[in-house]
Every structure is written in C-alpha cells, then in structure tokens.
Design a protein around this motif. Structure first.
Motif, PDB file in Angstrom:
ATOM      1  N   LEU A 107      -4.216   2.341   5.716  1.00 21.11           N
ATOM      2  CA  LEU A 107      -3.515   1.615   4.645  1.00 21.11           C
ATOM      3  C   LEU A 107      -2.132   1.125   5.051  1.00 21.11           C
ATOM      4  O   LEU A 107      -1.569   0.251   4.402  1.00 21.11           O
ATOM      5  CB  LEU A 107      -3.398   2.501   3.393  1.00 21.11           C
ATOM      6  CG  LEU A 107      -4.713   2.834   2.671  1.00 21.11           C
ATOM      7  CD1 LEU A 107      -4.455   3.766   1.495  1.00 21.11           C
ATOM      8  CD2 LEU A 107      -5.389   1.552   2.170  1.00 21.11           C
ATOM      9  N   ILE A 130       0.851  10.652   3.918  1.00 24.39           N
ATOM     10  CA  ILE A 130       0.617   9.214   4.128  1.00 24.39           C
ATOM     11  C   ILE A 130       0.566   8.903   5.628  1.00 24.39           C
ATOM     12  O   ILE A 130      -0.309   8.178   6.102  1.00 24.39           O
ATOM     13  CB  ILE A 130       1.715   8.374   3.439  1.00 24.39           C
ATOM     14  CG1 ILE A 130       1.686   8.579   1.915  1.00 24.39           C
ATOM     15  CG2 ILE A 130       1.543   6.887   3.767  1.00 24.39           C
ATOM     16  CD1 ILE A 130       2.884   7.983   1.185  1.00 24.39           C
ATOM     17  N   TYR A 169      -2.813  10.857   7.075  1.00 26.42           N
ATOM     18  CA  TYR A 169      -4.164  10.682   6.525  1.00 26.42           C
ATOM     19  C   TYR A 169      -4.413   9.350   5.814  1.00 26.42           C
ATOM     20  O   TYR A 169      -5.466   9.177   5.212  1.00 26.42           O
ATOM     21  CB  TYR A 169      -4.491  11.848   5.590  1.00 26.42           C
ATOM     22  CG  TYR A 169      -4.490  13.172   6.317  1.00 26.42           C
ATOM     23  CD1 TYR A 169      -5.432  13.427   7.305  1.00 26.42           C
ATOM     24  CD2 TYR A 169      -3.528  14.138   6.050  1.00 26.42           C
ATOM     25  CE1 TYR A 169      -5.431  14.628   8.008  1.00 26.42           C
ATOM     26  CE2 TYR A 169      -3.522  15.351   6.739  1.00 26.42           C
ATOM     27  CZ  TYR A 169      -4.470  15.583   7.724  1.00 26.42           C
ATOM     28  OH  TYR A 169      -4.463  16.772   8.415  1.00 26.42           O
ATOM     29  N   ARG A 170      -3.461   8.442   5.863  1.00 26.10           N
ATOM     30  CA  ARG A 170      -3.684   7.119   5.253  1.00 26.10           C
ATOM     31  C   ARG A 170      -3.292   6.008   6.224  1.00 26.10           C
ATOM     32  O   ARG A 170      -2.741   4.990   5.836  1.00 26.10           O
ATOM     33  CB  ARG A 170      -2.886   7.005   3.939  1.00 26.10           C
ATOM     34  CG  ARG A 170      -3.386   7.937   2.822  1.00 26.10           C
ATOM     35  CD  ARG A 170      -4.789   7.562   2.381  1.00 26.10           C
ATOM     36  NE  ARG A 170      -5.300   8.443   1.333  1.00 26.10           N
ATOM     37  CZ  ARG A 170      -6.092   9.491   1.544  1.00 26.10           C
ATOM     38  NH1 ARG A 170      -6.460   9.808   2.794  1.00 26.10           N
ATOM     39  NH2 ARG A 170      -6.522  10.228   0.543  1.00 26.10           N
ATOM     40  N   LEU A 180       1.130   4.226  -2.739  1.00 24.76           N
ATOM     41  CA  LEU A 180       0.875   5.620  -2.362  1.00 24.76           C
ATOM     42  C   LEU A 180       2.036   6.527  -2.781  1.00 24.76           C
ATOM     43  O   LEU A 180       1.826   7.638  -3.283  1.00 24.76           O
ATOM     44  CB  LEU A 180       0.647   5.731  -0.848  1.00 24.76           C
ATOM     45  CG  LEU A 180      -0.701   5.208  -0.328  1.00 24.76           C
ATOM     46  CD1 LEU A 180      -0.671   5.030   1.175  1.00 24.76           C
ATOM     47  CD2 LEU A 180      -1.838   6.157  -0.723  1.00 24.76           C
ATOM     48  N   ASN A 236       0.828  -1.211   0.000  1.00 23.22           N
ATOM     49  CA  ASN A 236       0.000   0.000   0.000  1.00 23.22           C
ATOM     50  C   ASN A 236       0.863   1.262   0.000  1.00 23.22           C
ATOM     51  O   ASN A 236       0.587   2.218  -0.728  1.00 23.22           O
ATOM     52  CB  ASN A 236      -0.925   0.025   1.222  1.00 23.22           C
ATOM     53  CG  ASN A 236      -2.042  -1.002   1.134  1.00 23.22           C
ATOM     54  OD1 ASN A 236      -2.347  -1.513   0.057  1.00 23.22           O
ATOM     55  ND2 ASN A 236      -2.659  -1.303   2.261  1.00 23.22           N
ATOM     56  N   ASN A 273       2.095  10.743  -3.462  1.00 19.94           N
ATOM     57  CA  ASN A 273       1.735  11.213  -2.124  1.00 19.94           C
ATOM     58  C   ASN A 273       2.994  11.443  -1.288  1.00 19.94           C
ATOM     59  O   ASN A 273       3.970  10.704  -1.406  1.00 19.94           O
ATOM     60  CB  ASN A 273       0.845  10.177  -1.419  1.00 19.94           C
ATOM     61  CG  ASN A 273      -0.485  10.007  -2.118  1.00 19.94           C
ATOM     62  OD1 ASN A 273      -1.348  10.873  -2.057  1.00 19.94           O
ATOM     63  ND2 ASN A 273      -0.647   8.892  -2.819  1.00 19.94           N
TER      64      ASN A 273
END
Length: 719
Positions: A43, A36, A39-40, A26, A22, A31
């Motif tokens: 993942l 990352i 906000y991710r 990203l 992942n 990104n």
C-alpha cells in the motif's frame, strides 16, 4: 482550487499520490507506523519507518495549519472584514507564520500608541497621508483633526498620532514582514558578545558573528544557553538601510510631503515595532530549526545504540565502578537472571585491590563467568585495570567491555527497578543493569528514559514533548524491527511493541505468571484488554518459541500464515523443514517459478512474499546478529601509552554536529573532528558513521592535562 494535503505531501516527499493517500488512511484507521512499515508494504511502496514518520509529522503540521486557517477566517469574518482576496491569501498560505502575518492587523491588541491615536479620531488623517495622493500641506490636513477635548491640542499632536497609526500599519503588513523575514534569514547575522568579564565554556562566543544562513545548530543552542546563563548578550543584526529600502519600496509612493511623512513613519515602524518583533521571531525560528536538527541527530544516534549486537547466552559479570561506595558487582546467567552480587573496594588501597581480585576470581570460577561489563563512569579507569589483573589471575578465558552506563543510576532508582529487584539496593541494581546492557542492550535500555541515555546534545534545552515523541518513535521502531519473545520479555519491552501499551504489556506478564508460558500467538487474545485490533497490530512482532507452529516464532503475520503454507506446498517444503532449517533452495525455487506468479498464486504482493521467504529461511532470527560484533578486550591502554601516529580500533560512542567521539580503550573518548571523518566534504558526521560502529582511527594529538585525544579516520594508513 486549493491543493489537498495528500497532494502537498506527495510533492514534498516525492512519493506517488496513491501511496500517500493509503498511508493517511492507514494512520486514520489507528494503525501504527511499525505495523504499516512491515505489513502494508504493497500500500505504500515499501517506504521505511523514517519516511513514514516524516509523513506523519508533516501530516500533523498541515492539518494544524488548515485548522488555524479556518479559525483565523472565522475570527476576521466575525469582525465583518473578511474579503474574498484576504480569504484566498489565507487559504494559499504555506506556513503558520504566513497565516499569523495575515491575521496580525485583525488581532485583538493591547492598547498601543496607534490604538490611542485612533481613539482620538486620527485614523482618517493617517489614511489620507498614507494614500500619498493629497497635495495639500501636512499642517493644513492635520488642522482639521485638532480637538482639545479628544486630547489633540495642536497640529503636531495630530501628525504624531497619524505617524503612530501608519507605523503600526507598516509593522502589520504581511507582505513586508514576509519579505523582510526571508531576506534577513538569508543575509542577516547573529551576534553575541560577553555579558561579563569572566571565563566560561562560552568564551568562543564572547565576540562572535555569523550569517544566519551559515549558522550551525549546535552554535545556536550554545549561544542560547550562554544567554540564559547571563554570560552572553545576543542580537540579530541586519543592514538597516537595506531593510528600510525594502520597506520604502513597498510603502512610499512619489516624492511629495505625504510621501516624506510616510518615509519617516517607516523608519519609526522599523526601529520601534517591526524589527524588535521580527528579531524575536527570527531567534525563535533559528532555535526551532536547531532543536529539530538536534532532535533528529539524537534519534539518529539512539537507533544504532539500541540496535547494538547482543552478547547473549554467556554468564556475565557487571561492574558498577565507584570510589566512596566501592565497586558494585552482579553476576547474571545467559538469560539475565541474577546469580550473585557483592561489593568490592579496589580503589581503597593495594591490599583492598588484591582482596577484590581474589573475591571476584572466586565468583568467576564459581559461576563460569565469560564476560565482564564495566560501567564507564567514576572510577572506571581503576576498575578496568583491576579487571585486566583479574583476567590474568584466572588464567584467561574471560574478556571485558566498557559499557556506556548513562541512565543506569536513573533506572536503578526508579519504581520499575524497585519492582523488578525488590531484594537489592539501588547500587546493586545498577550493576545488574550494566551486565544486562552487554547481553541485550535493547531489552535493558528500553527501561530508561531515552533522554538519559547520553547520545545527544543539549537535550534538556529541547521542546520536551517533541523530543519525547521522536525518541519514543525510534525506540518503538527498534523494538519492532527486532521482535520480542512474549515469554521472556519485561513489561517495559512489551509496552514498546506495536499495538500494545503499558496496561496490555503488564496484563501479558500477569497472564504469563498466572497461566504459564504462551504456547501460541492466538493465546494472546485471552489477555485482558488485548482485543482484535491490538492483536492485529502486535502479533507479527511477538515471538513464541515454545509454539507448536514454527510460524509463531517468525515475523510472518498470522494474516499471512495461509500464504506461507501455500508457498511451502508450492515449493515442496513443509513447516517441519522450516523448523529444521532445511530451506536452502527456497529462494531459488521461487525465482524459477517467477516472483510475480508465486505472489499472485498465494494471494500476497511481491514485497510480502519476499518478507515471508526471509522469515522462513531463518525462523527466530535476530537482525542484530548481522551487525559487527562489539569489541571485547583482555588488556588495557592508558592515555600515557598513546602517541601520534598510532592506529587503533574503536567504537563510536556519540555523533554530534562537530565530530565523532570514539572509545579506543582508554578512559577518555577521543574526538574525530568533522574535518577528519573522511576525505570528501560532508555536512554532518552522521552521513558517514553511526553510534556503535567499529572504526579504525589514527591518533593525531594527546593532551594528558586536559584529557583530550584528537583522532582521525581520514588519515588512517591504507592496508
């Protein structure tokens, strides 16, 4: 079947394969690491920025390794020498060094003794001898290759040429090189001796020897610099007989005449070709490792320095000490705006000192100065004493702090400073910078090249590109962890925000100047060259206090606004409650409903839910406010006042391989040697302390002449 890069990374970083894949996706989509990280989380399992940057670095290396493997195979294939066995060996190589070892025999070389011998037609003789299967005498084997026209006048010439060819084959053997390299790194030693009879800072290394496996990074870098400055002669040493035994074990078969010849060729290969090459390689590897360690340590020190607590909202006087050009003074308001400037000359004599105190007293009263920031450079000691007298004269109510001024002169002479303060000369800009460093260290330090901030070792000896990448990453992580007020931030600070660059940062400032303050995050999309992708990456880190929506002044990303509003509705709150700070029961209500259930209902993962809750509880929060406040002083200590056994409170200024430098309120920082940091064994002081930490220390020894103060954290009496 070859392992995929994602599988290698998952094993090395001990992370689930899906998370690693992942993150790779990203990153490939453009990104940024801060985006990352923040906000991710769903993942990647909430890896932190350090782990993600390590993954990114390793990904870059492994991709470079794969590219190099393909290049090498293609080159060897072009020579029609690529076998299935060799291709498999290249594919399975774990490092660039292993790939280069395998490529070495096929590499285009300059003319060597071996290539000249091959040109004379002696490769067949070398091959026959190297097989070590023939029982014929060597001179009879060599006689067939005597040819005066080719320059082989006698049997001895033929055998000498064969020796040169075999020696090169041995030196190019990937297995021999790998084994010898690995064992040398374990058992070899680095030796340095004096190159000239002259005292220097390198005297510790005038007769120095240490096993490579135990050699500290700072020792390698110091020795390298001493060698470069011609104070030291340096060599890597290994037991020659042991090394030869290793080579003989691989190259020599049996006890015949051919075997004896190969045995002798191994010695020639080791002395003339193999060891000089490996010694250079091992020195380079040690240097690379030391540099990586120093760069990592620099990053470790830089992070807490940038994340120092702020002293915002107070009128502050910045003092840039000096002798010849006097002490430069700047008074700034609570937002960093310059109110007044002047120059005083307290070191010129007692009369000038009194005049300086009178002048500064008037400034303190006129502007309501609450804090004084004093640069720690030349004449800092005298300036600090003057500041204490000044505080007494104005009747108290003012405190001071010594501020690390490293890089302030670099900034004040920069193009950026000239643009920011065209009306002030270089010296006064420096005083403004010192005052602002006390108010908001991060906002001011981002204007300076991180290498000039002064919390590293041997930074000028580092690979500059790699150092810049690492330090820029640290600055970026810190800026985004804090968040940036889009209506007050400088272009320098905005340029470090995820998704923005120097151009878009300047465009934001220009838009702000031309159209007035931003009143909402969505307005950023009107800024030239700030498109949807840049908005996605940056919006969550940009704060808009003047917005009608309180969410625009939080770390909640616009993509999660609906989820945040759904959460508020679910728990019986409104955005007005968020703005008013009336959210005390939010966490309790979510726990009663169940985190998993709430997350599912509002359409986010649990990590994002937790982050949204944190932001709603404290809109506009500054993570630095949760750190211990900096030490503000009203009186001064002299090195003469120190005595063994005194217990003092200080601020950690630098953390290096061998110890910790602590500011205890005298002009000279004291050193806590690594052995005095704590009672348990540690490999590096950074395991225990960081730059900016407030620590208690006990004075062990004081050397006034050499300006050295020995401290201990380990021996501080328990309260």
């Amino acid at each position: 079947m070859r392992e995929k890069i994602s599988q290698i990374l998952a094993k090395e970083l001990q992370q689930p394969l899906q998370y690693v894949e992942n993150v790779i996706n990203l990153l490939d989509e453009g990104n940024t690491i801060p985006f990352i990280v923040r906000y991710r989380k769903e993942l990647h399992g909430s890896m932190d920025d350090t782990a993600l940057r390590a993954l990114e670095d390793r990904l870059t290396y492994l991709r470079s390794l794969e590219t190099r493997k393909e290049e090498v195979k293609k080159t060897i294939e072009g020579q029609e020498k690529l076998t299935e066995e060799l291709a498999a060996a290249i594919d399975n190589a774990k490092t660039l060094a292993e790939v280069e070892d395998l490529y070495r025999p096929y590499k285009q070389k300059r003319r060597t003794r071996a290539t000249m011998a091959k040109e004379k037609g002696l490769e067949g003789l070398a091959a026959t001898i190297f097989l070590q299967e023939s029982r014929e005498p060597l001179d009879r084997l060599a006689a067939a290759y005597v040819d005066e026209e080719k320059g082989v006048a006698a049997v001895e010439d033929a055998l000498a040429g064969a020796n040169d060819i075999i020696a090169e084959w041995i030196a190019d053997d990937a297995a021999i090189r790998k084994e010898l390299r690995e064992l040398t790194l374990k058992k070899g030693t680095l030796r340095s001796v004096a190159a000239k009879e002259e005292d220097s800072v390198y005297r510790l290394y005038y007769d120095f020897s240490q096993t490579l496996s135990k050699l500290a990074g700072h020792q390698i870098l110091a020795i390298n610099r001493g060698e470069k400055e011609e104070f030291l002669k340096v060599s890597v040493e290994v037991d020659r007989e042991w090394a030869l035994g290793l080579i003989w074990n691989r190259a020599v078969k049996g006890r015949g005449a051919c075997a004896a010849f190969v045995r002798s060729a191994c010695e020639d290969s080791f002395d003339r070709l193999l060891w000089p090459s490996l010694e250079r390689e091992i020195r380079a590897m040690c240097t690379e490792s030391a540099c990586e360690g120093a760069i990592a340590n620099f990053g470790l020190n830089l992070r807490p320095l940038l994340m120092q607590p702020t002293v915002k909202g107070h009128v502050t006087m910045g003092l840039d000490p000096g002798y010849a050009h006097g002490c430069k003074v700047a008074v700034i308001d609570g937002t960093g705006k310059v109110l007044d400037t002047t120059v005083v000359y307290p070191t010129y004599g007692e009369r000038q000192k009194k005049e300086a105190i009178e002048k500064l007293s008037r400034l303190v009263r006129r502007h309501g100065v609450e804090h004084i920031a004093i640069g720690n450079g030349t004449a800092s000691r005298e300036t600090e004493q003057m500041a204490v007298e000044l505080i007494r004269q104005v009747g108290g109510g003012v405190s001071y702090m010594i501020v690390n001024e490293a890089g302030a002169s670099v900034y004040s002479a920069s193009k950026l400073a000239a643009e920011e303060f065209p009306e002030y000369d270089v010296n006064l800009r420096s005083a403004v910078s010192i005052a602002r460093r006390m108010q908001d260290p991060l906002a001011e330090l981002v204007k300076i090249d991180p290498k000039a901030i002064g919390v590293g070792q041997y930074q000028h000896d580092m690979p500059q590109k790699r150092l810049d990448e690492t330090l820029s990453g640290v600055v970026e992580d810190c800026v985004n962890a804090v968040g940036v007020d889009v209506n007050t931030a400088s272009a320098s600070l905005l340029g470090r925000v995820s998704g923005l660059n120097a151009t878009t940062a300047k465009n934001i400032v220009k838009y702000r100047e031309e159209n007035g303050i931003f009143t909402g995050r969505r307005q950023l999309l009107k800024v030239p060259k700030l498109g949807p992708k840049a908005f996605e990456q940056s919006a969550g880190f940009l704060r808009v206090p003047e917005s009608k929506s309180v969410l625009d002044n939080t770390g909640v990303h616009p993509e999660s606004y609906k989820a945040a509003e759904a959460l508020l509705a679910l728990t019986g709150y409104t955005l007005k409650d968020v703005a008013a700070g009336e959210m005390t029961l939010l966490e309790q209500k979510v726990k009663l409903l169940g985190e998993e259930k709430v997350a599912q209902e509002i359409g986010v993962g649990v990590p994002t839910l937790r982050d949204v809750i944190k932001e709603l509880l404290k809109p506009g929060r500054d993570v630095r406010d949760e750190l211990p406040a900096p030490i503000l002083r009203t009186d001064v200590l002299d090195i003469k006042d120190l005595a063994p056994g005194m217990v003092l409170t200080g601020t950690v200024r630098n953390v290096v391989d061998f110890g910790v430098f602590v500011d205890i309120g005298v002009h000279q920082d004291g050193l806590v040697h690594i052995s005095q940091v704590c009672s348990k064994f540690i490999k590096h002081p950074s395991e225990v302390v960081a730059v900016g930490d407030i620590v208690k220390v006990v004075v062990l020894e004081v050397d006034e002449k050499k300006h050295r103060i020995g401290l201990s954290m380990r021996q501080v009496p328990k309260e």
